[in-house]
Design a protein around this motif. Sequence first.
Motif, mmCIF file in Angstrom:
data_model
loop_
_atom_site.group_PDB
_atom_site.id
_atom_site.type_symbol
_atom_site.label_atom_id
_atom_site.label_comp_id
_atom_site.label_asym_id
_atom_site.label_seq_id
_atom_site.Cartn_x
_atom_site.Cartn_y
_atom_site.Cartn_z
ATOM 1 N N ILE A 118 0.415 -0.990 -0.030
ATOM 2 C CA ILE A 118 -0.239 -0.052 -0.114
ATOM 3 C C ILE A 118 0.844 1.137 -0.069
ATOM 4 O O ILE A 118 0.968 2.369 -0.777
ATOM 5 C CB ILE A 118 -1.170 -0.031 1.198
ATOM 6 N N ARG A 119 1.672 0.905 0.672
ATOM 7 C CA ARG A 119 2.713 2.767 0.826
ATOM 8 C C ARG A 119 3.761 2.103 -0.959
ATOM 9 O O ARG A 119 3.524 3.802 -1.240
ATOM 10 C CB ARG A 119 3.567 2.421 2.049
ATOM 11 N N ALA A 120 4.088 1.487 -1.061
ATOM 12 C CA ALA A 120 4.389 1.599 -2.252
ATOM 13 C C ALA A 120 3.668 2.249 -3.736
ATOM 14 O O ALA A 120 4.282 3.070 -4.591
ATOM 15 C CB ALA A 120 5.024 0.116 -3.298
ATOM 16 N N SER A 121 2.171 1.624 -3.440
ATOM 17 C CA SER A 121 1.303 2.137 -4.059
ATOM 18 C C SER A 121 1.560 4.179 -3.911
ATOM 19 O O SER A 121 0.769 4.717 -5.218
ATOM 20 C CB SER A 121 -0.337 1.775 -3.543
ATOM 21 N N VAL A 127 -3.966 4.179 1.915
ATOM 22 C CA VAL A 127 -3.408 4.502 3.414
ATOM 23 C C VAL A 127 -4.392 5.271 3.795
ATOM 24 O O VAL A 127 -4.981 3.938 5.321
ATOM 25 C CB VAL A 127 -2.543 5.844 3.224
ATOM 26 N N ALA A 128 -5.185 5.891 3.912
ATOM 27 C CA ALA A 128 -6.228 6.582 4.562
ATOM 28 C C ALA A 128 -7.633 5.011 5.398
ATOM 29 O O ALA A 128 -8.017 4.909 6.284
ATOM 30 C CB ALA A 128 -6.905 7.786 4.243
ATOM 31 N N ARG A 129 -7.946 4.115 3.743
ATOM 32 C CA ARG A 129 -8.701 3.071 3.716
ATOM 33 C C ARG A 129 -8.150 2.178 4.725
ATOM 34 O O ARG A 129 -8.678 1.798 6.023
ATOM 35 C CB ARG A 129 -8.871 3.111 2.585
ATOM 36 N N TYR A 130 -6.558 1.540 4.840
ATOM 37 C CA TYR A 130 -5.967 1.194 5.675
ATOM 38 C C TYR A 130 -5.975 1.276 6.897
ATOM 39 O O TYR A 130 -6.539 0.309 7.782
ATOM 40 C CB TYR A 130 -4.520 0.783 4.742
ATOM 41 N N GLU A 132 -9.046 3.036 8.095
ATOM 42 C CA GLU A 132 -9.849 3.089 9.456
ATOM 43 C C GLU A 132 -10.187 1.493 9.124
ATOM 44 O O GLU A 132 -10.608 1.669 10.095
ATOM 45 C CB GLU A 132 -10.898 3.871 7.591
ATOM 46 N N VAL A 133 -9.648 0.449 8.216
ATOM 47 C CA VAL A 133 -10.032 -0.315 9.364
ATOM 48 C C VAL A 133 -9.111 -1.157 10.087
ATOM 49 O O VAL A 133 -9.504 -2.249 11.200
ATOM 50 C CB VAL A 133 -10.220 -1.639 7.430
ATOM 51 N N ALA A 134 -7.636 -0.638 10.081
ATOM 52 C CA ALA A 134 -6.893 -1.170 11.408
ATOM 53 C C ALA A 134 -7.049 -1.240 12.158
ATOM 54 O O ALA A 134 -7.310 -1.466 14.199
ATOM 55 C CB ALA A 134 -5.608 -1.012 10.796
ATOM 56 N N ALA A 135 -7.862 0.201 12.192
ATOM 57 C CA ALA A 135 -8.970 1.053 14.148
ATOM 58 C C ALA A 135 -9.537 -0.254 15.169
ATOM 59 O O ALA A 135 -10.164 -0.016 15.843
ATOM 60 C CB ALA A 135 -8.887 1.585 13.713
#
Length: 574
Positions: A118-121, A127-130, A132-135
């Motif tokens: 995701i970072r490499a993209s 990143v923000a969606r990741y 949101e899901v991670a939290a």
Amino acid sequence: MPSATGFMPLPALPVPSPEFLPAILDALPLWALTSEQKELRLSLCRILLGQGNADCLAAAQGLLALAFAETPFDAANLALLEETQRNHPFLPSRAAATTRLVRAAMHHAPTDIPFEQIRASGDADLVARYLEVAAKDKSHALGRLAPAFGSLCRLPDAGLAAALLDGFAGSIPPPLFARLAAELAVLRLPPETALEKLAALDPDAWGLYAAIAASHCLERLGRRGEALAACLGAWRALPQHGNLTLRAFALSRPRTAPPVPHPGEAAVCLYSMNKAELFRECLTHLAATDLGGALVAALDNGSSDHTADVLRDVAPLFPAGRFLHVALPVNIGAPGARNWLLALPEVAACRNVAFLDDDAFPEPDWLARLLQTGRDHPDAGAIGCAIVDKDAPNDHQSADFNLFPPRTGEQSLPETNERLFVCEPCRGAPDLGLYAYSRPCLSVSGCCHLLPRASLDAVGGFDIRFNPTQFDDLDRDIRAFLADRPAVYDGTVRVAHKQGSSLAMAQNMAQVAHIMGNKIKLEHKVSDADAERLWRGNLESLREDLRGKYSEVRRINEGMEQGESARRNGGMKG
């Protein structure tokens, strides 16, 4: 808030004796390169831990503790810190507990969503969606946040970044969450807000980070005396730290406004090809800086877009007779463009020539300050400055460039006898003021550098064999160094750079091959004898500079401590 002698209480850590830094500079000269570059710091700590010496152990323990306070999710540092803590316990109890917590969270982090991809993209929305899901994964929130925290701090929308971090508040222990929130504030919020968050941190775990970050925030607010006090607070706990020593010395110097450039004192030179609107933005910004009587010369390097129109449009922004623009029918590369500009009679008549990239955005008084640094170092081959990202949070791109000893470098060109290994101390590092110092060096960034006429007369311009670009500025600085004209870095001057260096941005085999080809040219231009002279002379100049500034910082610190003691005693008598 900050006191007279420091920002806040600091953790009780082992401190090496005052003789350690001078001694290690004799035993291990590359100590003078930097105390902040991650790989070098780990390597130096491993060397120290193997010595069986109390001073060496204390120096390594302090550096590892600071590295954790600065970058708590750095796995390599965390592993060595925990190993050192097991063998030689030294961390305060809450700090030790925090390291165990972070290590466990990272060790057990889920691997179902590979954040590195995701970072490499480069997709901020992804990143923000990741995040949101991670939290929402309460049991693994810290493990999911760890690899993404740096990206969270660098989201374009600071408000969104703060909201996303708040989503983790209930899943991360409050002292650790406060540390992460403080870093986001330091990087993205007004310094007054950041200072409040830093003051609330647990000093046992985060006191070192708080003192250094507070020093940076205080300096941004113009409170240099308090910034020096906070820096010295951290330095007293880490007198072995080269960057802190250099930074404390820089903060102790009086800050006076240098005179604006006089006519004939400087020419500012830029060149560009097919970046018309970016060049317009750059030149418009440049016109608003304090150029005084300086000449500005802009070269259209064979553009096929509307760069010619842009140069006509921006000409009225500069005083009459102070803007010169030329157009070439073909692109002659970076070294050729620089030489063409140097050969213009109007530029040749100036006592200094400052080169700027076509996507560089300097501070208002940048030119006057670089010229003053040149006056302070009349034998300098070049004068350069700190280069930072234009976009928030303005991470470092480059500082001063120096050489590793040949045997400590990593060979990338097996087909040649590679000997020139450049230490790049800060690429991608957040700006906490630890590179805002001045000292002699091997080379400075080509994005913004000032060339005194005496240096140009001594070693000439740029070698066109490095066309279209890459290593031509380093080659010229090497020639100047060998002519006893070392470069000088003034990191108190910052220039924002919209794009990264071509070396860092190489994305395909053709670009990489070109860069490697130019590195081979550079290696073959420098004889074995000169390569030896370069790295030895470079490290010797760094060592002597750091040794002298360390002595001065000790003297300043003793004076401040005596003054504080006298005030306390006077208050008690009263």
